[in-house]
Design a protein around this motif. Sequence first.
Motif, PDB file in Angstrom:
ATOM      1  N   LEU A  37      -2.647  14.870  20.447  1.00  0.00           N
ATOM      2  CA  LEU A  37      -1.373  14.153  20.266  1.00  0.00           C
ATOM      3  C   LEU A  37      -0.719  14.685  19.000  1.00  0.00           C
ATOM      4  O   LEU A  37      -0.619  14.013  17.987  1.00  0.00           O
ATOM      5  N   LYS A  38      -0.288  15.931  19.055  1.00  0.00           N
ATOM      6  CA  LYS A  38       0.145  16.638  17.853  1.00  0.00           C
ATOM      7  C   LYS A  38       1.247  15.925  17.060  1.00  0.00           C
ATOM      8  O   LYS A  38       1.161  15.831  15.833  1.00  0.00           O
ATOM      9  N   PRO A  39       2.298  15.412  17.715  1.00  0.00           N
ATOM     10  CA  PRO A  39       3.339  14.737  16.921  1.00  0.00           C
ATOM     11  C   PRO A  39       2.774  13.568  16.114  1.00  0.00           C
ATOM     12  O   PRO A  39       3.081  13.408  14.932  1.00  0.00           O
ATOM     13  N   LEU A  40       1.937  12.751  16.775  1.00  0.00           N
ATOM     14  CA  LEU A  40       1.356  11.600  16.084  1.00  0.00           C
ATOM     15  C   LEU A  40       0.420  12.077  14.977  1.00  0.00           C
ATOM     16  O   LEU A  40       0.427  11.530  13.864  1.00  0.00           O
ATOM     17  N   GLN A  41      -0.377  13.105  15.259  1.00  0.00           N
ATOM     18  CA  GLN A  41      -1.344  13.545  14.254  1.00  0.00           C
ATOM     19  C   GLN A  41      -0.649  14.139  13.029  1.00  0.00           C
ATOM     20  O   GLN A  41      -1.110  13.953  11.897  1.00  0.00           O
ATOM     21  N   GLN A  42       0.457  14.825  13.237  1.00  0.00           N
ATOM     22  CA  GLN A  42       1.203  15.354  12.093  1.00  0.00           C
ATOM     23  C   GLN A  42       1.705  14.221  11.198  1.00  0.00           C
ATOM     24  O   GLN A  42       1.629  14.304   9.962  1.00  0.00           O
ATOM     25  N   ASP A  43       2.202  13.165  11.823  1.00  0.00           N
ATOM     26  CA  ASP A  43       2.652  11.994  11.057  1.00  0.00           C
ATOM     27  C   ASP A  43       1.463  11.339  10.364  1.00  0.00           C
ATOM     28  O   ASP A  43       1.552  10.911   9.208  1.00  0.00           O
ATOM     29  N   LEU A  44       0.346  11.273  11.073  1.00  0.00           N
ATOM     30  CA  LEU A  44      -0.871  10.672  10.519  1.00  0.00           C
ATOM     31  C   LEU A  44      -1.324  11.432   9.273  1.00  0.00           C
ATOM     32  O   LEU A  44      -1.718  10.817   8.269  1.00  0.00           O
ATOM     33  N   ALA A  45      -1.254  12.767   9.314  1.00  0.00           N
ATOM     34  CA  ALA A  45      -1.649  13.568   8.157  1.00  0.00           C
ATOM     35  C   ALA A  45      -0.801  13.213   6.937  1.00  0.00           C
ATOM     36  O   ALA A  45      -1.314  13.066   5.817  1.00  0.00           O
ATOM     37  N   ASP A  46       0.510  13.066   7.150  1.00  0.00           N
ATOM     38  CA  ASP A  46       1.408  12.679   6.052  1.00  0.00           C
ATOM     39  C   ASP A  46       1.039  11.316   5.476  1.00  0.00           C
ATOM     40  O   ASP A  46       1.013  11.119   4.253  1.00  0.00           O
ATOM     41  N   LYS A  47       0.745  10.383   6.380  1.00  0.00           N
ATOM     42  CA  LYS A  47       0.480   9.005   5.932  1.00  0.00           C
ATOM     43  C   LYS A  47      -0.883   8.887   5.235  1.00  0.00           C
ATOM     44  O   LYS A  47      -1.047   8.067   4.330  1.00  0.00           O
ATOM     45  N   ILE A  48      -1.841   9.716   5.621  1.00  0.00           N
ATOM     46  CA  ILE A  48      -3.126   9.735   4.919  1.00  0.00           C
ATOM     47  C   ILE A  48      -2.891  10.135   3.462  1.00  0.00           C
ATOM     48  O   ILE A  48      -3.391   9.482   2.526  1.00  0.00           O
ATOM     49  N   ALA A  49      -2.098  11.184   3.274  1.00  0.00           N
ATOM     50  CA  ALA A  49      -1.811  11.657   1.916  1.00  0.00           C
ATOM     51  C   ALA A  49      -1.069  10.595   1.109  1.00  0.00           C
ATOM     52  O   ALA A  49      -1.335  10.414  -0.091  1.00  0.00           O
ATOM     53  N   GLN A  50      -0.158   9.874   1.754  1.00  0.00           N
ATOM     54  CA  GLN A  50       0.602   8.834   1.043  1.00  0.00           C
ATOM     55  C   GLN A  50      -0.293   7.675   0.617  1.00  0.00           C
ATOM     56  O   GLN A  50      -0.218   7.205  -0.518  1.00  0.00           O
ATOM     57  N   VAL A  51      -1.153   7.208   1.532  1.00  0.00           N
ATOM     58  CA  VAL A  51      -2.012   6.065   1.221  1.00  0.00           C
ATOM     59  C   VAL A  51      -3.028   6.437   0.140  1.00  0.00           C
ATOM     60  O   VAL A  51      -3.334   5.632  -0.755  1.00  0.00           O
ATOM     61  N   VAL A  52      -3.525   7.668   0.191  1.00  0.00           N
ATOM     62  CA  VAL A  52      -4.511   8.124  -0.795  1.00  0.00           C
ATOM     63  C   VAL A  52      -3.957   8.022  -2.216  1.00  0.00           C
ATOM     64  O   VAL A  52      -4.692   7.753  -3.183  1.00  0.00           O
ATOM     65  N   GLN A  53      -2.636   8.181  -2.366  1.00  0.00           N
ATOM     66  CA  GLN A  53      -2.027   8.176  -3.705  1.00  0.00           C
ATOM     67  C   GLN A  53      -1.596   6.792  -4.186  1.00  0.00           C
ATOM     68  O   GLN A  53      -1.093   6.663  -5.304  1.00  0.00           O
ATOM     69  N   PRO A  61       5.099   0.319   3.783  1.00  0.00           N
ATOM     70  CA  PRO A  61       4.663  -0.286   2.519  1.00  0.00           C
ATOM     71  C   PRO A  61       4.809   0.710   1.361  1.00  0.00           C
ATOM     72  O   PRO A  61       4.547   1.902   1.528  1.00  0.00           O
ATOM     73  N   THR A  62       5.248   0.232   0.227  1.00  0.00           N
ATOM     74  CA  THR A  62       5.368   1.094  -0.952  1.00  0.00           C
ATOM     75  C   THR A  62       4.218   0.854  -1.919  1.00  0.00           C
ATOM     76  O   THR A  62       4.021   1.625  -2.861  1.00  0.00           O
ATOM     77  N   GLN A  63       3.488  -0.230  -1.682  1.00  0.00           N
ATOM     78  CA  GLN A  63       2.311  -0.484  -2.500  1.00  0.00           C
ATOM     79  C   GLN A  63       1.273  -1.264  -1.700  1.00  0.00           C
ATOM     80  O   GLN A  63       1.615  -2.054  -0.816  1.00  0.00           O
ATOM     81  N   LEU A  64       0.018  -0.990  -1.971  1.00  0.00           N
ATOM     82  CA  LEU A  64      -1.101  -1.677  -1.324  1.00  0.00           C
ATOM     83  C   LEU A  64      -2.129  -2.015  -2.386  1.00  0.00           C
ATOM     84  O   LEU A  64      -2.252  -1.312  -3.393  1.00  0.00           O
ATOM     85  N   ASN A  65      -2.891  -3.090  -2.162  1.00  0.00           N
ATOM     86  CA  ASN A  65      -4.016  -3.323  -3.049  1.00  0.00           C
ATOM     87  C   ASN A  65      -5.202  -2.473  -2.595  1.00  0.00           C
ATOM     88  O   ASN A  65      -5.138  -1.815  -1.556  1.00  0.00           O
ATOM     89  N   TYR A  66      -6.236  -2.501  -3.344  1.00  0.00           N
ATOM     90  CA  TYR A  66      -7.390  -1.624  -3.058  1.00  0.00           C
ATOM     91  C   TYR A  66      -7.969  -1.899  -1.660  1.00  0.00           C
ATOM     92  O   TYR A  66      -8.218  -0.969  -0.880  1.00  0.00           O
ATOM     93  N   ALA A  67      -8.174  -3.187  -1.319  1.00  0.00           N
ATOM     94  CA  ALA A  67      -8.776  -3.540  -0.028  1.00  0.00           C
ATOM     95  C   ALA A  67      -7.892  -3.088   1.131  1.00  0.00           C
ATOM     96  O   ALA A  67      -8.392  -2.581   2.155  1.00  0.00           O
ATOM     97  N   GLN A  68      -6.591  -3.267   0.990  1.00  0.00           N
ATOM     98  CA  GLN A  68      -5.661  -2.851   2.048  1.00  0.00           C
ATOM     99  C   GLN A  68      -5.673  -1.336   2.244  1.00  0.00           C
ATOM    100  O   GLN A  68      -5.645  -0.838   3.373  1.00  0.00           O
ATOM    101  N   SER A  69      -5.740  -0.612   1.114  1.00  0.00           N
ATOM    102  CA  SER A  69      -5.767   0.848   1.205  1.00  0.00           C
ATOM    103  C   SER A  69      -7.043   1.326   1.888  1.00  0.00           C
ATOM    104  O   SER A  69      -7.021   2.240   2.719  1.00  0.00           O
ATOM    105  N   GLN A  70      -8.137   0.706   1.539  1.00  0.00           N
ATOM    106  CA  GLN A  70      -9.425   1.067   2.133  1.00  0.00           C
ATOM    107  C   GLN A  70      -9.411   0.798   3.645  1.00  0.00           C
ATOM    108  O   GLN A  70      -9.847   1.637   4.450  1.00  0.00           O
ATOM    109  N   GLN A  71      -8.888  -0.370   4.017  1.00  0.00           N
ATOM    110  CA  GLN A  71      -8.811  -0.735   5.435  1.00  0.00           C
ATOM    111  C   GLN A  71      -7.901   0.240   6.189  1.00  0.00           C
ATOM    112  O   GLN A  71      -8.225   0.694   7.293  1.00  0.00           O
ATOM    113  N   THR A  72      -6.785   0.597   5.579  1.00  0.00           N
ATOM    114  CA  THR A  72      -5.828   1.493   6.237  1.00  0.00           C
ATOM    115  C   THR A  72      -6.427   2.880   6.448  1.00  0.00           C
ATOM    116  O   THR A  72      -6.327   3.458   7.546  1.00  0.00           O
ATOM    117  N   LEU A  73      -7.087   3.412   5.434  1.00  0.00           N
ATOM    118  CA  LEU A  73      -7.704   4.735   5.578  1.00  0.00           C
ATOM    119  C   LEU A  73      -8.833   4.720   6.605  1.00  0.00           C
ATOM    120  O   LEU A  73      -9.066   5.725   7.292  1.00  0.00           O
TER     121      LEU A  73
END
Length: 637
Positions: free
Chosen positions: A581-597, A556-568
């Motif tokens: 699960l280091k490979p997954l967690q590294q990807d998860l760290a990236d995606k947390i930063a992306q959703v936060v923005q 996703p390139t955009q989320l509404n507020y409720a979707q972002s909250q649910q995803t985080l």
Amino acid sequence: MSSTEPPKPQDWQINGILAALDDDYPQVKGYAFSELAEYESQDLKALPQKSEDIAQKAINILKDETVDSYIRSRAAVALGNLGEAGAKYVPDIANFLKDETVDSDIRGGAAEALGNLGEAGAKYAPDILNLLKDEAVDSYIRSFAAAALANLGESGAKYLPDILNFLKDETVESNIRSRATYALGNFGEAGAKYLPDILNFLKDETVDSNIRSLAAAGLENLREAGVKYVPDILNFLKDETVDSSIRRSAAAALGNLGEAGAKYAPDLANFLKDETVDSDIRGSAAEALGNLGEAGATYAPDLANFLKDETVDSSIRSSAAVALGNLGEAGATYAPDLAHIFKDETVDPYIRSSAAVALGNLGEAGAKYTPDILNFLKDETVDSWIRSDAAAALGDLGEAGAKYAPDIANFLNDETVDSYIRGDAAVALGNLGEAGAKYALDIANFLKDETVDSSIRDHAAVALGNLGEAGAKYVPDILNFLKDETVYLDIRGDAAFALRNIRKLELNEVIVVLNNVYEPHQQDLEFWRFLTYFLSGGTEEIKTLLKWLGKPQQRPTQLNYAQSQQTLTIFADIWTPSQNLKPLQQDLADKIAQVVQLVSWKREDIPLLETHYNNLKTAEYNQADTVLSEINSINGL
């Protein structure tokens, strides 16, 4: 559930399949359709609403020209297995069949679907015939048309001569023609009148012998409809000018005619006794007698004599053993003879293995010889594949063998025994139901034993899967096995798939499965994405997670507020379980930063954001700075 029985679809499994059908990867959809094919069509029809949902997704995929043609063909086939839910789309399926501009894969899938939809598809038999006859179409696809016509009974039977012509066409590869031969026997009563044509086809020496052999095997499906032609089949068996492999298949077919073929048991017995007949054909005659119930039981003494006669070819003796094992009470009388052969080290191991399998099929009468089978399994002078057959017999003993579960468990735990055979013992316990369930811990310990080759430990995972609920407490052990990067990926895949028979995985568990997507040199990430959907029941949480993790085709390139909250929130829930699960967690760290923005956060979101900040900071991920920046922005810093 027996390892040989098709699985019964559970609600959560169908939900997982439905979720997988919405994935962006075509092959994830392909795996979903393949899993659907594992279920009996009547079991799917028993879930009408689910069938409707599957049919709706399948027709949409079939019509979607952006989807890979093979996946679209599987969508068509799925519609053919859904009964009324699929039948409503027959006109659409037929249009794909008739449209010559459509990829031949899709047209073949449409033909197969129509063949499985009975009356609803029958009126399109002429169109299916046109596909069969069209030499411009890939011959592999034309073979699907042959099979489809066979499934249409009376409506398709009149085209049997056309199928025979296709089988004779030497420009078509033999393995493809072989596929079409299975169609011959499926015509049943409607096709019986064409049996003389089939017999002529079997005698035609210009046709590849393997194809004729498969066609002969299909005779068994004619049942009562083909009985009046049995004398012709018997004459065919006597014809020494016909390839022996073809005559052997015909003999086996006679044995599978059931009551309809019972009165010809004497003829089969004569073949067995005739020393001028090829030994392979005599062996097939022996096994055929074993499948004729009471009619064959009359010849149990003859079969036993052949078993014991050391001057007889080993293939005949082996077939005699198999036949006795299939004759129930009549064969049980000879259990001591089977056991004697089995224990005799001077006898050909192949015969001894067949005797062990026969004992496994004799229930109570054979169960008493379980200790002898176990001793046989320990004999390292015998080829492991032969001992493996004997090990499989242990699991076939069912209730009769239940009291020997402790002996099998001792065998499993004996480290002096070849580990491959110990793995077979684990599988045997997995097939013994409640009796085997008592030893689930032993099976789990075998799974965890890293001194044993991982390909063998995989047997233990399969065994735990076959124990169903009894294996549930060992799900964590199977998940730990999936985390082991030293285990080949395909072996981990087998172990993961065994979980389908136990229970639905929770969010914090299924991420172990998803982590395998990140395996270096991964060539089938779609398989692991499918398993993540399937084993979790395709919950909303999982669908959200797979939009971001597991290397989705697009995020996703955009989320509404409720979707972002649910995803985080979902990301926070899996952070701690992802620690190993280091490979997954590294990807998860990236995606947390992306959703936060992606959105502007509110003051009430600070606790959630701080949770992520603390997690990332503690694990020393730079993405913590991105989250801290958002927190500071909310606080006006």
